[in-house]
Scaffold this motif. Sequence first.
Motif, mmCIF file in Angstrom:
data_model
loop_
_atom_site.group_PDB
_atom_site.id
_atom_site.type_symbol
_atom_site.label_atom_id
_atom_site.label_comp_id
_atom_site.label_asym_id
_atom_site.label_seq_id
_atom_site.Cartn_x
_atom_site.Cartn_y
_atom_site.Cartn_z
ATOM 1 N N GLY A 128 42.840 17.876 23.594
ATOM 2 C CA GLY A 128 42.464 18.805 22.538
ATOM 3 C C GLY A 128 41.790 20.054 23.068
ATOM 4 N N PRO A 129 41.610 21.047 22.206
ATOM 5 C CA PRO A 129 40.953 22.288 22.625
ATOM 6 C C PRO A 129 39.499 22.038 22.987
ATOM 7 N N LYS A 130 38.974 22.889 23.864
ATOM 8 C CA LYS A 130 37.593 22.731 24.301
ATOM 9 C C LYS A 130 37.017 24.089 24.657
ATOM 10 N N VAL A 131 35.702 24.147 24.709
ATOM 11 C CA VAL A 131 35.039 25.364 25.152
ATOM 12 C C VAL A 131 34.203 25.031 26.378
ATOM 13 N N LEU A 132 34.399 25.798 27.444
ATOM 14 C CA LEU A 132 33.618 25.627 28.665
ATOM 15 C C LEU A 132 32.325 26.417 28.522
ATOM 16 N N ILE A 133 31.204 25.768 28.769
ATOM 17 C CA ILE A 133 29.910 26.411 28.657
ATOM 18 C C ILE A 133 29.073 26.043 29.879
ATOM 19 N N HIS A 134 28.380 27.022 30.433
ATOM 20 C CA HIS A 134 27.568 26.812 31.622
ATOM 21 C C HIS A 134 26.360 25.937 31.280
ATOM 22 N N GLY B 15 20.815 23.114 23.238
ATOM 23 C CA GLY B 15 20.842 21.698 22.922
ATOM 24 C C GLY B 15 22.233 21.099 22.930
ATOM 25 N N ILE B 16 23.094 21.645 23.761
ATOM 26 C CA ILE B 16 24.485 21.184 23.826
ATOM 27 C C ILE B 16 24.664 20.299 25.056
ATOM 28 N N VAL B 17 25.316 19.164 24.864
ATOM 29 C CA VAL B 17 25.574 18.250 25.971
ATOM 30 C C VAL B 17 27.078 18.004 26.081
ATOM 31 N N VAL C 195 35.217 22.954 18.236
ATOM 32 C CA VAL C 195 35.861 22.384 19.416
ATOM 33 C C VAL C 195 34.893 21.471 20.155
ATOM 34 N N ARG C 196 35.414 20.839 21.169
ATOM 35 C CA ARG C 196 34.618 19.979 22.041
ATOM 36 C C ARG C 196 34.016 20.811 23.170
ATOM 37 N N ALA C 197 32.781 20.554 23.523
ATOM 38 C CA ALA C 197 32.109 21.290 24.597
ATOM 39 C C ALA C 197 32.291 20.585 25.930
ATOM 40 N N GLU C 198 32.625 21.379 26.951
ATOM 41 C CA GLU C 198 32.633 20.882 28.315
ATOM 42 C C GLU C 198 31.598 21.673 29.102
ATOM 43 N N VAL C 199 30.548 21.019 29.509
ATOM 44 C CA VAL C 199 29.449 21.668 30.226
ATOM 45 C C VAL C 199 29.809 21.700 31.708
ATOM 46 N N THR C 200 29.922 22.902 32.263
ATOM 47 C CA THR C 200 30.434 23.033 33.623
ATOM 48 C C THR C 200 29.988 24.336 34.258
ATOM 49 N N LYS C 201 29.841 24.323 35.563
ATOM 50 C CA LYS C 201 29.537 25.543 36.305
ATOM 51 C C LYS C 201 30.798 26.328 36.644
ATOM 52 N N LEU D 181 31.632 32.096 27.445
ATOM 53 C CA LEU D 181 32.292 30.940 26.861
ATOM 54 C C LEU D 181 33.787 31.055 27.133
ATOM 55 N N VAL D 182 34.379 29.957 27.602
ATOM 56 C CA VAL D 182 35.815 29.938 27.867
ATOM 57 C C VAL D 182 36.432 28.896 26.946
#
Length: 674
Positions: free
Chosen positions: A585-591, A599-601, A617-623, A630-631
């Motif tokens: 599914g779609p996701k958003v990359l966040i630092h 407060g996002i995990v 969307v679903r959050a993906e926490v990533t460097k 936001l990607v």
Amino acid sequence: MWKRAVCTKDCPDTCGLLAQVEDGRITRVKGDPDHPYTQGFICKKGARFPEHVHGPERLTEPLRRTGPKGSGEFEPITWDEALDEVADNIRRVVGEFGPEAVLPYSYAGHMGLVHRHSGDAFFNKLGASRLDATICGPAATAGFKASLGSGPSTEIQEAAKSDFIIIWGNNTLVTNVHAWPHFLRARKNGAKIVVVDPYRNPTAKEADRHIMLRPGTDAALALAVMHVLIAEDMLDHDFIATQTVGFDRLKERVMDWPPARAAEVCGLREDEIRGLARGYGTARAPYIRTGWGPARQLAGGMAMRTISLLPALVNAFAKPGGGITRSLGGAPGKAASLTRADLRPEGTRTVNMVLLGHALTELSDPPVKLLYNYLSNPAAVAPQSAQVMAGLAREDLFTVVQEMYMTDTARYADIILPGASFLEMGDIYRCYGHNYVQITRPVIKPVGQCRPILDTFQALAARLSFDDEVFSLTEEQCIERILAESAESPFMKGVDLDALRRGEPVRLNISPNPFSNGFNTPSGKVEFFSQSMADQGLDPLPDGAPLRDPEGGDAYPLEFITPPHPLLLNSAFNEIESIRERTGGPKVLIHPDAARVRGIVQGMTVRVFNGRGQIVVRAEVTKDTRPDLLVAEGLHWPNARPGEGSNQLTSQRITDMGNTCAFHCNKAEVEPLK
């Protein structure tokens, strides 16, 4: 039995394929090992074409809407009923509002020259509003042309001889996979690969160096690189003196962009910029592969113009392995005798396709009363999608969609015409990632009642009593017209037409480094200063100042970009549930830094929003992304949330040079879904 085919999914590679056919069904698709460029391997999407053609969700019979628009409620009808109803509504709309009340909407869902342009003559004869096809490349084309001229650029295979490769705004491992082996050959011989991109995509992860600039600051970075090249005298003075115009004026402009200033604008360290410039300036044969990313911003044309001037400072064109690639394949072109622009009444209005939402909700004199959509899914890909969806929901808008699957746009249709896949029709294909051309024939008969696009328009033309010869031509006759009208092109000189007609990939007569023959600009030289731009009231010199979305404002602190998911590139497979499931599914990359303060995990459902709309969307926490970026990956997604299209958050402003969607340089905020 294996049959030859060509992938049509708007990718630079235009792969040669072999399709295995058993009992009239395609059971397997693989790469054609005899294709000189793609050489037998294909991407993940290509291997799944059997699912695409024979998927259980495929539309195989004409449908008429029975419920409210967008409800997805339809009933089967015959082709005669469907075409009669379409023709009757065209007559009704033209009679009441005039032909400009009809708007065709199409793009690159099929890249063959016959079927992609098969509706042109029909709508020209009708006098329908003319669609300005601006949604992808015109800004990049305009910027590159202003600097280096039109025509093919450096062949990608040349990069294998380079010692310093910059991949600028191109996710090669996803969107141009057959370029990567040439880059790896260069690396094996000692070359460095540098990726310039706002986030760490698959290609950036494989690079020797990643320049993670802020979106929309490409021109500023390029000017700072020029600053270092000039300040440290890493220039080819003879080439500049004899083959360029406007260097003294460029030098003045470049002095305004020292690395320190650009570092602040681009969100980079000063030493990163100096390192990039010195690597490029001291290389034996520096090479740049530009993508379309730099042009997906409000100043997209200027970004591409500025980047494309870099090779001229060091004369990379004269060095085997050096140069710059934007687009390849200069022939054949669409045939005038097939598109028949001469049939279009003088003064017919033009509608910019990125302004579809405006056209459907605000355009008047006349309003758009009939939309004919094919080879595109505007509800998923057009900007300002909230406005687009509002237009599609109009009960007084008669909408025709020719499509293979029940896309977002098809759900709002009054009539759906089941379209044939590229494996079920013949065509001729040029490419923009290599210099080969190829003709294909149908691999199988169309599934169910599906019909090729050309056949559909020919049938409609007959119902409207259009009797020009063009409306009776077959696929093969159209291919022959294209070949005949391209015969005078220098790129077709010496091409083996018999081999081409046999379905073999045939190389065009294009030099691996066409810039060695000069530059197709008004001056015949590289134009640091462009008089033609000055004549249009545009800045004739490169400008590094980023243009920010005026509707974004300071209320939304994060930059926002929307690259596609690798499996869903160009919306080719969005509608197939079995393939969608594999993407997660779609996701958003966040630092992590940006996620922590909000407060996002990892894995949390979040709301991304700005003044235009929102997505969930679903959050993906990533460097892999910047702290200020936001990607949102894989948003070209059907019916995820009713009324919340994938591009609601993006602007549709025109660029300074050519019109395009500004998928980059938007602003947004993100919060946990409450």
